[in-house]
Design a protein around this motif. Structure first.
Motif, PDB file in Angstrom:
ATOM      1  N   ASP A 260      11.509   9.201  22.250  1.00  0.00           N
ATOM      2  CA  ASP A 260      10.607   8.047  22.074  1.00  0.00           C
ATOM      3  C   ASP A 260       9.144   8.461  21.902  1.00  0.00           C
ATOM      4  O   ASP A 260       8.239   7.661  22.161  1.00  0.00           O
ATOM      5  CB  ASP A 260      10.722   7.084  23.262  1.00  0.00           C
ATOM      6  CG  ASP A 260      12.128   6.534  23.430  1.00  0.00           C
ATOM      7  OD1 ASP A 260      12.693   6.069  22.438  1.00  0.00           O
ATOM      8  OD2 ASP A 260      12.657   6.599  24.556  1.00  0.00           O
TER       9      ASP A 260
ATOM     10  N   SER B 197       3.035   3.160  16.493  1.00  0.00           N
ATOM     11  CA  SER B 197       4.131   2.218  16.705  1.00  0.00           C
ATOM     12  C   SER B 197       4.311   1.187  15.598  1.00  0.00           C
ATOM     13  O   SER B 197       5.207   0.343  15.699  1.00  0.00           O
ATOM     14  CB  SER B 197       3.934   1.474  18.034  1.00  0.00           C
ATOM     15  OG  SER B 197       2.747   0.691  18.007  1.00  0.00           O
TER      16      SER B 197
ATOM     17  N   ALA C 270      13.824   7.574  18.484  1.00  0.00           N
ATOM     18  CA  ALA C 270      14.132   6.642  19.571  1.00  0.00           C
ATOM     19  C   ALA C 270      15.303   7.170  20.387  1.00  0.00           C
ATOM     20  O   ALA C 270      16.325   7.587  19.838  1.00  0.00           O
ATOM     21  CB  ALA C 270      14.478   5.270  19.005  1.00  0.00           C
ATOM     22  N   SER C 271      15.167   7.153  21.703  1.00  0.00           N
ATOM     23  CA  SER C 271      16.198   7.724  22.572  1.00  0.00           C
ATOM     24  C   SER C 271      17.532   6.990  22.476  1.00  0.00           C
ATOM     25  O   SER C 271      18.585   7.570  22.738  1.00  0.00           O
ATOM     26  CB  SER C 271      15.718   7.729  24.032  1.00  0.00           C
ATOM     27  OG  SER C 271      15.409   6.410  24.460  1.00  0.00           O
TER      28      SER C 271
ATOM     29  N   ASP D 281       6.659   6.438  18.954  1.00  0.00           N
ATOM     30  CA  ASP D 281       6.007   5.154  19.193  1.00  0.00           C
ATOM     31  C   ASP D 281       4.746   5.280  20.036  1.00  0.00           C
ATOM     32  O   ASP D 281       3.846   4.445  19.932  1.00  0.00           O
ATOM     33  CB  ASP D 281       6.978   4.168  19.848  1.00  0.00           C
ATOM     34  CG  ASP D 281       7.965   3.585  18.853  1.00  0.00           C
ATOM     35  OD1 ASP D 281       7.873   3.918  17.647  1.00  0.00           O
ATOM     36  OD2 ASP D 281       8.833   2.797  19.266  1.00  0.00           O
ATOM     37  N   ARG D 282       4.657   6.279  20.877  1.00  0.00           N
ATOM     38  CA  ARG D 282       3.424   6.492  21.646  1.00  0.00           C
ATOM     39  C   ARG D 282       2.298   6.966  20.731  1.00  0.00           C
ATOM     40  O   ARG D 282       1.132   6.681  20.983  1.00  0.00           O
ATOM     41  CB  ARG D 282       3.655   7.515  22.758  1.00  0.00           C
ATOM     42  CG  ARG D 282       4.411   6.987  23.959  1.00  0.00           C
ATOM     43  CD  ARG D 282       4.598   8.075  24.995  1.00  0.00           C
ATOM     44  NE  ARG D 282       3.335   8.595  25.490  1.00  0.00           N
ATOM     45  CZ  ARG D 282       2.690   8.150  26.575  1.00  0.00           C
ATOM     46  NH1 ARG D 282       3.197   7.154  27.277  1.00  0.00           N
ATOM     47  NH2 ARG D 282       1.562   8.705  26.960  1.00  0.00           N
TER      48      ARG D 282
ATOM     49  N   GLN E 245      11.519  11.950  11.878  1.00  0.00           N
ATOM     50  CA  GLN E 245      11.954  11.412  13.166  1.00  0.00           C
ATOM     51  C   GLN E 245      13.357  11.923  13.506  1.00  0.00           C
ATOM     52  O   GLN E 245      14.330  11.180  13.622  1.00  0.00           O
ATOM     53  CB  GLN E 245      11.862   9.895  13.161  1.00  0.00           C
ATOM     54  CG  GLN E 245      10.410   9.414  13.119  1.00  0.00           C
ATOM     55  CD  GLN E 245      10.270   7.915  13.163  1.00  0.00           C
ATOM     56  OE1 GLN E 245      10.895   7.252  13.987  1.00  0.00           O
ATOM     57  NE2 GLN E 245       9.441   7.363  12.300  1.00  0.00           N
TER      58      GLN E 245
END
Length: 405
Positions: free
Chosen positions: A122, A129, A113-114, A125-126, A107
């Motif tokens: 992000d 999650s 995560a932005s 998570d799509r 990651q």
């Protein structure tokens, strides 16, 4: 001690500036020339040697999953026994899931995560999650039947998308849902009116739509990295050049280092912690078991092993194919420390390979084996936090700073 300190300062200089850990630097930002060839090699090799081959396996699996989901949809819609087609889709999902579990450790940039990761978009998570999941919401969407509307994937929470939601659709007991009686799909009779066959047909159709979206989202993540497209590969390789989110080579290497702590914060503390009842789950104790990863599909032990493979790939730069943090240690005369990390990782791999059942089942049958795995992963993470961080003058993530397990 003096020699070790001198080596630490040399590595620090190579990373792009003489800044002590958690001590602010003064003076002008380092120029691109301040990043050593060794560091530049690590940053340049991350995409081709580590991230690209891992995501390619995920993408290949999503093609097969989409085909299997379409076959299940056809079988369920025909009114015939769809058990065989569903089993094929489950098998395809397992392949994607195991490949993705290696990518979970990566990651860095677009997957992150932005709000917390430099260059984060992000996208993770799509795709997946967990531990943010909601089985009841997936059941509600199954009844609503809106998965083929144009804006569905872009207007829904991540809990009804990706590999998590697909697990519910593929593995939930036929005809059963996870919602309380007072939730509308039960209170209104909408679920019951579908009947078992209707529920399975809806789940199969929804699964096909999610498989299509999953393939697209994985492709978007690859595109964000691809040199000819979003070129985050180039952004990472050129860290400290004045463009992009990394002001120095040191900051970019620290981003790779931060990603490795997935093994501590998620694999050790959540995946294994929940199964053992000692993780920071909602409710604590025995209720942690209901929050274990993959409670329906039952592959949680294999996914821990995959996390370890992803960690190894990032730490070593893909092994012989590239340069990683291991190589920075060796270049600075710290081969013994690099070997200790790899030995600890080998021990964790062996403990993971010894499990032949899902984590809840393994805890019930032989709790000590799962505790051993957690302890061996902790040993790897201790080396990162206490030794690698000091030698390479890297900052550990805030969430890992106070971990004394």
């Amino acid at each position: 001690m003096a020699g070790s300190a001198a080596r630490g300062w040399r590595v620090l200089a190579a990373l792009g500036g003489l800044c002590a850990v958690k001590v602010a630097c003064t003076g002008p930002a380092p120029s691109p020339e301040a990043v050593s060839p060794e560091v530049r090699a690590v940053l340049s090799d991350t995409w081709p040697a580590v991230v690209s081959p891992t995501l390619a396996r995920v993408a290949e699996g999503t093609v097969a999953l989409e085909e299997a989901a379409r076959a299940w949809e056809r079988a369920a819609a025909s009114g015939a026994d769809d058990a065989a087609a569903r089993a094929e889709a489950q098998a395809a999902w397992q392949v994607v899931m195991e490949a993705w579990q290696e990518a979970e450790v990566l990651q860095v940039g677009p997957a992150g995560a932005s709000l917390t990761v430099a260059g984060g978009m992000d996208l993770r998570d799509r795709i997946y999650s967990w531990p943010t999941v909601n089985h009841c919401r997936v059941d509600q969407e199954t009844v609503a039947g809106a998965w083929d509307t144009e804006a569905f994937a872009d207007t829904r929470l991540v809990t009804v998308l990706g590999l998590d939601a697909l697990e519910v659709l593929l593995y939930a007991p036929p005809g059963e849902n996870a919602c309380p009686a007072q939730v509308d799909l039960n209170a209104s009779g909408a679920w019951e009116s579908l009947g078992v066959d209707g529920v399975q047909a809806a789940r199969a159709s929804y699964a096909r739509a999610l498989a299509v979206t999953l393939h697209r989202d994985v492709a978007a993540l690859i595109s964000a990295w691809e040199p000819a497209e979003g070129n985050f590969a180039g952004t990472l390789a050129d860290a400290g050049s004045g463009d992009g989110p990394y002001e120095s080579g040191r900051a970019a290497v620290n981003a790779l280092f931060d990603a490795l702590f997935y093994l501590e914060g998620v694999t050790k503390d959540q995946k294994l912690g929940y199964a053992l009842g000692n993780g920071d789950c909602t409710g604590g104790g025995d209720t942690c078991l209901s929050q274990v990863e993959g409670t329906l599909a039952g592959g949680s032990h294999r996914w821990v092993a995959a996390n370890l493979r992803g960690f190894r790939a990032l730490f070593t730069g893909g092994g012989a194919s590239g340069q990683g943090l291991e190589d920075l240690l060796r270049h600075d005369g710290e081969a013994e420390l690099a070997d200790r990390v790899l030995a600890a990782l080998d021990a964790a791999d062996a403990a993971a390979a010894a499990l032949d059942a899902s984590l809840p089942e393994a805890v019930a049958a032989e709790r000590a084996a799962v505790e051993t795995l957690q302890a061996r992963i902790d040993a790897v993470c201790d080396l990162l936090r206490l030794d690698v961080a000091a030698v390479l003058a890297l900052e550990i993530p805030d969430e890992a700073a106070g971990d004394n397990d």
